[in-house]
Scaffold this active site. Structure first.
Site, short mmCIF file in Angstrom:
data_model
loop_
_atom_site.label_atom_id
_atom_site.label_comp_id
_atom_site.label_asym_id
_atom_site.label_seq_id
_atom_site.Cartn_x
_atom_site.Cartn_y
_atom_site.Cartn_z
N ARG A 185 65.16 66.81 29.90
CA ARG A 185 64.73 68.11 30.43
C ARG A 185 64.62 68.08 31.95
NH1 ARG A 185 62.92 71.96 26.80
NH2 ARG A 185 62.65 71.22 24.67
N GLU A 237 62.37 63.44 22.50
CA GLU A 237 61.74 64.43 21.64
C GLU A 237 62.27 64.27 20.22
OE1 GLU A 237 62.09 68.39 23.13
OE2 GLU A 237 61.74 67.78 25.21
N GLU A 285 68.07 76.77 22.69
CA GLU A 285 67.17 76.49 23.81
C GLU A 285 67.94 75.85 24.97
OE1 GLU A 285 62.97 74.15 24.83
OE2 GLU A 285 63.94 73.89 22.87
N ASP A 321 72.26 85.37 27.83
CA ASP A 321 71.66 86.41 28.67
C ASP A 321 72.20 86.26 30.09
OD1 ASP A 321 70.02 88.49 29.49
OD2 ASP A 321 68.42 87.12 30.08
N HIS A 336 58.99 82.78 19.71
CA HIS A 336 59.80 81.57 19.67
C HIS A 336 61.25 82.03 19.78
CE1 HIS A 336 56.40 79.05 18.47
NE2 HIS A 336 56.08 79.99 17.60
N CYS A 351 63.95 80.55 20.36
CA CYS A 351 64.99 79.72 19.74
C CYS A 351 65.23 80.12 18.29
CB CYS A 351 64.59 78.25 19.80
SG CYS A 351 64.35 77.68 21.48
#
Length: 762
Positions: free
Chosen positions: A409, A438, A449, A506, A728, A730
């Protein structure tokens, strides 16, 4: 000799006004042997007797006894379906006539003078409706539709005027509308007479090319409202076949004449053609239409004629109707992949496929074709990897079947770029994302995501790759120069992966960007070929830089002294990374003043510089990145607007459809909180509805398949009622505390969706 010639001419004129003449009772097409034609003397004698009797002779009937203008009843037999074998093999041809009754069809026949006006015709119809005496109206319809010559006589503004331009069809459109608007309210036998006249006109032999009067007749006949009934589809099909078979030059005229129809009439004709195709594909009753095997040309003919309307719509500014209204939703239920493979194998040859006319295929069909084509490519890639491992007797790892992206990340951009560059050969495999450190298996949420986080970082103004145009509220490529444009290639790859994996992004590019992306739609084999350079206009610049486009438009329309008042040269200035640089639009442009004579050239060069040349390397890298994933013939089927829909989704919101498709967890649709939620959302203005969708899904646009494809879910969260809703993105979920009143829910929801930063990720 002169007398005989005169008599023959009279006969020919009479024959032009009559359907085919036979020596015995009226024939039925295609049944029984052909009857021999009479000699010239007998022919003239027969016509004389008919004139004495006041009749108009025999005709091909639509069914049932007909009453002539003077009350004489003619018994006619039912007309069988007109299929191609009847028309070509069994119809009596002029070539079989005895020499003495042959006469050449004139290339430019003299059109009779008809003086009836629209007002007079309407008065005739009104008088007939009141009195019940339809003789005068019947005679008008009988005469008007008896031949192409008579159609021109009735509807051409000047009987023997040329009207040989695309700007003016020469047809009295108001009169055509009046005649057709009244037709369906007339008595049944008049409607049958019109169809009978059309049949006779279409069954005539043609010699040589069509005249403009013939085109006018087709232009009038295509507007007949009777073709809405399936009982007339056989006649309609033959009309469509003849129009489809016209030359390209004739089609060019028809396209420009069609675009001058009223919007209402134009839409009616398009919808009628779409309905014809749908009914031919899926008839309501098995015996409703002739067998498909005998009429395989129906759908190709109708689709080609529909393409003329689509062309007319495209050359109109603004378009007469949205391009989406040409979609035939019925085609979502055919084997469109078989159609696609036919098109791939045969192209635009004589082998018909709907893919030859992509305007008729909905975005849902095109998306499905791209997805299935993608799946095939994914499977092929995975199979190659698997076979390679097995052939070398290596241990098979199931990860070979996926494009595995592992990123941190904290280094999201650099890791993503490295992964995509390193795994270029795996781009057409199924995408699977893992965030280092993760736990969790990517079932789609992590992939979404990853896309959302990447897009947010890439398009941030501080990153410098794209500029946000405040006036147009869209992003455009920064023109800074670099030795490495790999990041632009990554953005293109990212967009391609989104389409490939059905993820809506987007992002806000102008429509012109997607037109560049399809220029050309498939990557050229020559690596040095120019790509992404689409012809740019002032309207295209308006999408990106509206203020500059307005200023250039004022320059073009300026009436004063351009050179002295504007003091411009063919040199422009552009800021790059805080430094202003100058560029010549043409050699020695800084020494060439802009004048009234050359200002159009200046504007065109300036637009091309801004939208193409100044960003060529950036966009070329972006283009190749996109096509490295989406290299498919299916892209040739797409319009720029459809590419935008595939990448970003549709801007059309239907919250009622979202309500019907919604799923629930912890709530049921009858719970008070859920009912409050939908009452509030359905009453929201469009802007707040978009914010809600953005809050819940990460985008304010709808997938191509509609709201049902969102898998939107409302979940219950056991927290105090003074908490705000949580989303959420995702998983397209919104979590609602158990609000007790509608007012409380509206207040909390409005705060949440109006103040969510970025993508509202939790």
């Amino acid at each position: 000799m002169d007398g005989e010639h005169s008599a023959l001419s009279g006969v020919e004129r009479e024959r032009e006004r009559l359907p085919p003449i036979y020596t015995s009772s009226p024939p039925v097409l295609g049944r029984g042997p052909k009857q021999p034609f009479p000699s010239l003397g007998t022919f003239i004698s027969t016509l004389s007797q008919r004139r004495d009797a006041g009749g108009r002779g025999f005709a091909i009937g639509i069914g049932g006894p007909l009453t002539g203008p003077l009350g004489i009843r003619h018994t006619v037999r039912e007309l069988p379906p007109i299929c191609s074998d009847v028309r070509q093999k069994q119809r009596l041809s002029i070539d079989t006539l005895p020499q003495e009754v042959k006469a050449p069809f004139p290339c430019d026949p003299v059109i009779p003078l008809r003086t009836k006006t629209t007002k007079e015709f309407q008065e005739d119809v009104e008088r007939a409706a009141q009195s019940g005496d339809w003789r005068e109206v019947r005679e008008f319809y009988l005469t008007t539709f008896d031949s192409f010559v008579e159609i021109n006589a009735a509807f051409k503004r000047e009987a023997n005027g040329l009207f040989n331009t695309i700007e003016d069809s020469g047809v009295n459109g108001k009169f055509v509308s009046a005649v057709y608007d009244s037709l369906l309210s007339t008595v049944t036998d008049i409607q049958k007479l019109v169809l009978k006249g059309i049949i006779n006109s279409l069954l005539r032999e043609w010699k040589g090319p069509r005249t403009k009067d013939d085109l006018r007749a087709y232009f009038v006949l295509i507007q007949n409202p009777q073709y809405s009934s399936t009982s007339t589809y056989v006649i309609f099909a033959h009309l469509l076949r003849q129009i489809a078979a016209l030359s390209e030059a004739d089609h060019h005229f028809l396209v420009h004449w069609l675009k001058r129809l009223s919007a209402r009439r134009f839409r009616q004709l398009v919808e009628r053609l779409l309905q014809f195709i749908s009914t031919r594909l899926f008839p309501a009753e098995p015996d409703e239409l002739p067998p498909s095997a005998k009429c395989s040309w129906w759908i190709p003919s109708a689709t080609k004629v529909l393409s003329l309307f689509n062309a007319a719509n495209s050359v109109s500014s603004p378009p007469i109707m949205p391009f989406t209204d040409f979609y035939n939703i019925t085609l979502e239920h055919i084997d469109f992949m078989e159609d696609y493979r036919t098109w791939q194998n045969y192209g635009n040859s004589n082998r018909f496929s709907f893919c030859q006319f992509p305007f008729i295929l909905s975005t849902v069909v095109k998306k499905a074709i791209i997805q299935k084509d993608s799946e095939q490519q994914m499977i092929s890639q995975a199979r190659l990897s698997l076979v390679s491992k097995v052939s070398r007797r290596q241990r098979v790892d199931m990860n070979l079947l996926f494009l595995n992206i592992k990123v941190r990340r904290a280094q999201l951009l650099s890791d993503s770029l490295d992964e995509l560059m390193r795994k270029r050969c795996d781009l057409k495999k199924k995408l699977r994302v893992t965030f280092v450190g993760e736990a969790g298996l990517d079932m789609g949420g992590l992939t979404k995501e990853w896309f959302l986080l990447l897009v947010r970082q890439i398009f941030h103004t501080d990153y410098g790759m794209f500029s946000f145009m405040k006036d147009s509220r869209c992003h455009w490529f920064s023109s800074w120069k670099s030795d490495n444009y790999s990041e632009f290639q990554m953005v293109g790859t990212l967009m391609g992966l989104a389409v490939y994996n059905s993820i809506a992004l987007d992002i806000h590019f102008p429509l012109y960007c997607y037109r560049k992306l399809l220029t050309p739609p498939t990557v050229p084999s020559d690596p040095n070929a120019f790509v992404g350079t689409a012809t740019a206009t002032l309207d295209d610049l308006q999408q990106v830089m509206p203020d500059l486009a307005h200023g250039l438009a004022e320059l073009l329309s300026y009436e004063g002294n351009v050179e002295e008042d504007f003091y411009l040269t063919f040199q422009v200035f552009q800021e790059e990374m805080g430094v202003v640089k100058s560029y010549n639009l043409k050699p020695a442009g800084d020494k060439i003043p802009v004048t009234k004579q050359n200002r159009k050239e200046y504007v065109q060069l300036y637009i091309d510089f801004l939208l193409n040349k100044s960003i060529y390397k950036q966009f070329a890298a972006f283009y190749h990145g996109f096509h490295s994933v989406c290299a498919s013939d299916a892209l040739m089927l797409l319009r720029p607007e459809e590419v935008e829909m595939l990448v970003c989704g549709s801007p059309e919101l239907d919250m009622s459809a979202l309500q019907k498709a919604a799923q629930y967890e912890g709530y049921s649709k009858m719970d008070a909180t859920v009912r409050f939620f939908w009452d509030v959302v359905l009453a929201f203005p469009l802007e707040l509805q978009k914010k809600l969708l953005h809050f819940a899904t990460g985008s304010d646009r709808v997938p191509v398949g509609g709201m049902a494809d969102l898998n939107f879910k409302i979940c219950k969260i056991d927290v105090p009622a003074d908490w705000l809703p949580v989303s959420h993105t995702c998983f397209n979920q919104i979590c609602l505390p158990p609000y007790r009143t509608r007012k409380e829910l509206k207040h909390k929801l409005t705060i949440a969706i109006s103040n969510a930063e970025g993508f509202g990720l939790e």
